[in-house]
Scaffold this active site. Structure first.
Site, PDB file in Angstrom:
ATOM      1  N   THR A   1       0.823  -1.211   0.000  1.00  0.00           N
ATOM      2  CA  THR A   1       0.000   0.000   0.000  1.00  0.00           C
ATOM      3  C   THR A   1       0.864   1.270   0.000  1.00  0.00           C
ATOM      4  OG1 THR A   1      -1.404   1.284   1.510  1.00  0.00           O
ATOM      5  CG2 THR A   1      -0.080  -0.378   2.527  1.00  0.00           C
ATOM      6  N   ASP A   2       0.286   2.377  -0.439  1.00  0.00           N
ATOM      7  CA  ASP A   2       1.011   3.656  -0.360  1.00  0.00           C
ATOM      8  C   ASP A   2       1.055   4.180   1.076  1.00  0.00           C
ATOM      9  OD1 ASP A   2      -1.662   4.387  -0.118  1.00  0.00           O
ATOM     10  OD2 ASP A   2      -1.598   5.986  -1.615  1.00  0.00           O
ATOM     11  N   GLU A   3       0.279   3.543   1.978  1.00  0.00           N
ATOM     12  CA  GLU A   3       0.250   4.031   3.365  1.00  0.00           C
ATOM     13  C   GLU A   3       1.594   3.837   4.063  1.00  0.00           C
ATOM     14  OE1 GLU A   3      -3.256   3.372   5.662  1.00  0.00           O
ATOM     15  OE2 GLU A   3      -4.495   3.097   3.887  1.00  0.00           O
TER      16      GLU A   3
ATOM     17  N   TYR B   1      -1.571  -0.785  11.018  1.00  0.00           N
ATOM     18  CA  TYR B   1      -1.725  -1.428   9.694  1.00  0.00           C
ATOM     19  C   TYR B   1      -0.554  -1.088   8.784  1.00  0.00           C
ATOM     20  CZ  TYR B   1      -3.173  -1.797   4.794  1.00  0.00           C
ATOM     21  OH  TYR B   1      -3.188  -2.063   3.439  1.00  0.00           O
TER      22      TYR B   1
ATOM     23  N   LYS C   1       2.467  -3.465   7.223  1.00  0.00           N
ATOM     24  CA  LYS C   1       2.709  -3.633   5.774  1.00  0.00           C
ATOM     25  C   LYS C   1       4.144  -3.211   5.441  1.00  0.00           C
ATOM     26  CE  LYS C   1       0.286  -4.751   2.878  1.00  0.00           C
ATOM     27  NZ  LYS C   1      -0.071  -6.092   2.330  1.00  0.00           N
TER      28      LYS C   1
HETATM   29  P1  NAD Z   1      -9.355  -7.611   2.151  1.00  0.00           P
HETATM   30  O1  NAD Z   1      -9.359  -7.326   3.628  1.00  0.00           O
HETATM   31  O2  NAD Z   1     -10.587  -7.353   1.368  1.00  0.00           O
HETATM   32  O3  NAD Z   1      -8.986  -9.152   1.927  1.00  0.00           O
HETATM   33  C1  NAD Z   1      -7.968  -9.808   2.627  1.00  0.00           C
HETATM   34  C2  NAD Z   1      -8.072 -11.294   2.346  1.00  0.00           C
HETATM   35  O4  NAD Z   1      -6.978 -11.945   3.032  1.00  0.00           O
HETATM   36  C3  NAD Z   1      -9.363 -11.932   2.864  1.00  0.00           C
HETATM   37  O5  NAD Z   1      -9.904 -12.799   1.895  1.00  0.00           O
HETATM   38  C4  NAD Z   1      -8.915 -12.709   4.107  1.00  0.00           C
HETATM   39  O6  NAD Z   1      -9.713 -13.864   4.359  1.00  0.00           O
HETATM   40  C5  NAD Z   1      -7.475 -13.075   3.730  1.00  0.00           C
HETATM   41  N1  NAD Z   1      -6.634 -13.297   4.922  1.00  0.00           N
HETATM   42  C6  NAD Z   1      -6.489 -12.459   5.995  1.00  0.00           C
HETATM   43  N2  NAD Z   1      -5.677 -13.028   6.907  1.00  0.00           N
HETATM   44  C7  NAD Z   1      -5.281 -14.218   6.394  1.00  0.00           C
HETATM   45  C8  NAD Z   1      -4.437 -15.261   6.867  1.00  0.00           C
HETATM   46  N3  NAD Z   1      -3.853 -15.212   8.081  1.00  0.00           N
HETATM   47  N4  NAD Z   1      -4.250 -16.351   6.081  1.00  0.00           N
HETATM   48  C9  NAD Z   1      -4.856 -16.445   4.878  1.00  0.00           C
HETATM   49  N5  NAD Z   1      -5.687 -15.507   4.387  1.00  0.00           N
HETATM   50  C10 NAD Z   1      -5.898 -14.404   5.139  1.00  0.00           C
HETATM   51  O7  NAD Z   1      -8.110  -6.823   1.563  1.00  0.00           O
HETATM   52  P2  NAD Z   1      -7.973  -6.062   0.157  1.00  0.00           P
HETATM   53  O8  NAD Z   1      -8.557  -4.711   0.293  1.00  0.00           O
HETATM   54  O9  NAD Z   1      -8.411  -6.960  -0.929  1.00  0.00           O
HETATM   55  O10 NAD Z   1      -6.388  -5.884   0.112  1.00  0.00           O
HETATM   56  C11 NAD Z   1      -5.555  -6.898  -0.451  1.00  0.00           C
HETATM   57  C12 NAD Z   1      -4.107  -6.475  -0.326  1.00  0.00           C
HETATM   58  O11 NAD Z   1      -3.895  -5.258  -1.007  1.00  0.00           O
HETATM   59  C13 NAD Z   1      -3.658  -6.250   1.120  1.00  0.00           C
HETATM   60  O12 NAD Z   1      -2.363  -6.780   1.264  1.00  0.00           O
HETATM   61  C14 NAD Z   1      -3.649  -4.736   1.274  1.00  0.00           C
HETATM   62  O13 NAD Z   1      -2.679  -4.334   2.209  1.00  0.00           O
HETATM   63  C15 NAD Z   1      -3.298  -4.297  -0.142  1.00  0.00           C
HETATM   64  N6  NAD Z   1      -3.839  -2.985  -0.543  1.00  0.00           N
HETATM   65  C16 NAD Z   1      -5.145  -2.675  -0.384  1.00  0.00           C
HETATM   66  C17 NAD Z   1      -5.631  -1.440  -0.807  1.00  0.00           C
HETATM   67  C18 NAD Z   1      -7.106  -1.085  -0.685  1.00  0.00           C
HETATM   68  O14 NAD Z   1      -7.466   0.057  -0.962  1.00  0.00           O
HETATM   69  N7  NAD Z   1      -7.990  -1.992  -0.337  1.00  0.00           N
HETATM   70  C19 NAD Z   1      -4.765  -0.519  -1.381  1.00  0.00           C
HETATM   71  C20 NAD Z   1      -3.419  -0.866  -1.535  1.00  0.00           C
HETATM   72  C21 NAD Z   1      -2.971  -2.099  -1.118  1.00  0.00           C
END
Ligand code: NAD
Length: 352
Positions: free
Chosen positions: A133-135, A159, A163
């Site tokens: 993430t950009d965070e 969080y 990350k």
């Molecule tokens: P999300 O919370 O919707 O989904 C996370 C998934 O990971 C879920 O399906 C959950 O069941 C699974 N999970 C969590 N803990 C687990 C574990 N211990 N073992 C196996 N599976 C596990 O998240 P998202 O929004 O789809 O984000 C996905 C990735 O992208 C993350 O790594 C996040 O940091 C990154 N990201 C998200 C955003 C955003 O805006 N949502 C932006 C940039 C980066």
């Protein structure tokens, strides 16, 4: 090729898997432990496809990861599984440390062992793609600054700190053990199948139910919004064409304040869902300013020049086109979100 996608039942992971199955010939193994944020209904449209397999594995279980990697022998690992909600990390950081840091370490170790058994050519082609993430960069004060791949890390919340830690581990495994890694850091995503605790779906669903629309502080915080399907395309481009040991920032050039986002949703709902809940004259009357989140970052904005120039990726949606599609999707997919709301989650936003 065989892709192993962690967190494939989540918001972005499910978009990546739908894209891989619908738009490519690759096979996909979805490795997910299905936390509150994991929802296999988001994969209904592709779950019967022969190229798709789901395996329930928790990243906190090192032996189970090793077994899955040995069994499926992937060519590319895309690591998205994480605890992803900032408010939850403030309330209870433990899961964030366990999944985002220890879980990533477990996955790296299992991958390193597997990678070392591969023939030379497959070793070079292999990719471990870490999705971040950009965070991790902290926040920007001046309005003309942007996050580049060289911006120093300065995470603010549990969080983003977890990350950032996982990003460092991944780069260290690349450098120390010659694991061919790539890292992407992306801005805020929005779009279909987004869990209702996040700002945009939360506002849409609360408005439809005549509930208040909470905005932290004065709503002046700025985020750079990217439509999730544009992100999924960028991720697959990086996983298949990115240079080993490189980082790519991904963003949508769509900086909006939180208040503008909420007001835009209200205007779209006036147009697309004019029949309002009893007692509501205008959706925007539901906006309520609430106490700000501790440590809240003021502005995030991404410089995505590198991925544009080197891998020829550009977002296809503007914020205006993407947010319209998103509101329409929630209006047309009540079954999906009702099943989420009828589960553990009841439109409660943490921090309130
Ligand atoms: P999300 O919370 O919707 O989904 C996370 C998934 O990971 C879920 O399906 C959950 O069941 C699974 N999970 C969590 N803990 C687990 C574990 N211990 N073992 C196996 N599976 C596990 O998240 P998202 O929004 O789809 O984000 C996905 C990735 O992208 C993350 O790594 C996040 O940091 C990154 N990201 C998200 C955003 C955003 O805006 N949502 C932006 C940039 C980066």
């Amino acid at each position: 090729m065989k892709f192993l996608v962690t967190g494939g039942a989540g918001f972005i992971g499910s978009a990546v898997i739908r894209h891989l199955i619908n738009e490519t010939d690759h096979a996909v193994i979805n490795l997910d432990c299905l936390t509150y944020a994991g929802n296999l209904n988001s994969l209904d449209s592709i779950s019967q496809n022969k190229r798709y397999t789901f395996t329930k594995v928790d990243l906190r279980n090192a032996a189970a990861i090793e077994e899955a990697i040995k069994k499926y022998r992937p060519d590319i690992i895309m690591h998205l599984a994480a605890e992803s909600h900032v408010d939850r990390s403030i309330d209870g950081p433990d899961d964030f440390i366990q999944t985002n840091i220890i879980g990533t370490f477990n996955l790296l170790e299992a991958t390193r062992k597997f990678h070392s058994t591969l023939p030379k050519e497959r070793q070079q082609q292999f990719r471990f793609h870490h999705i971040s993430t950009d965070e991790v960069y902290g926040d920007l004060e001046s309005t003309d600054e942007l996050f580049t791949e060289n911006t120093p890390y300065s995470p603010s919340s549990p969080y983003s700190a977890s990350k950032a830690s996982s990003d460092h581990l991944v780069r260290a495994w690349g450098r120390t053990y010659n694991l061919p890694i790539v890292v992407t850091n992306c801005s805020n995503n929005y779009g279909p199948f987004h869990f209702p605790e996040k700002l945009i779906p939360h506002v849409i669903l609360n408005a439809l139910q005549g509930k208040s629309l909470p905005v932290y502080g004065t709503g002046s915080q700025i985020r750079d919004w990217l439509y999730v399907e544009d992100h999924a395309r960028a991720l697959i481009t990086v996983a298949t064409q990115g240079e080993a040991n490189e980082t790519y920032n991904i963003g949508g050039h769509n900086e909006k304040s939180n208040l503008t986002v909420v007001e835009t949703i209200c205007s779209l709902l006036e147009e697309l869902s004019p029949k309002k809940p009893v007692g509501v004259q205008y959706y925007r009357d539901l906006i309520t300013f609430v106490k700000d989140r501790p440590g809240h970052d003021q502005r995030y904005a991404i410089d995505a020049t590198k991925i544009q120039k080197e891998l020829n990726w550009e977002p296809t949606e503007t914020f205006e086109s993407g947010i319209r599609k998103t509101v329409q999707w929630y209006l047309e997919n009540e079954d999906w979100w009702l099943s989420v709301l009828n589960g553990d989650y009841r439109l409660e936003r943490l921090g309130n």
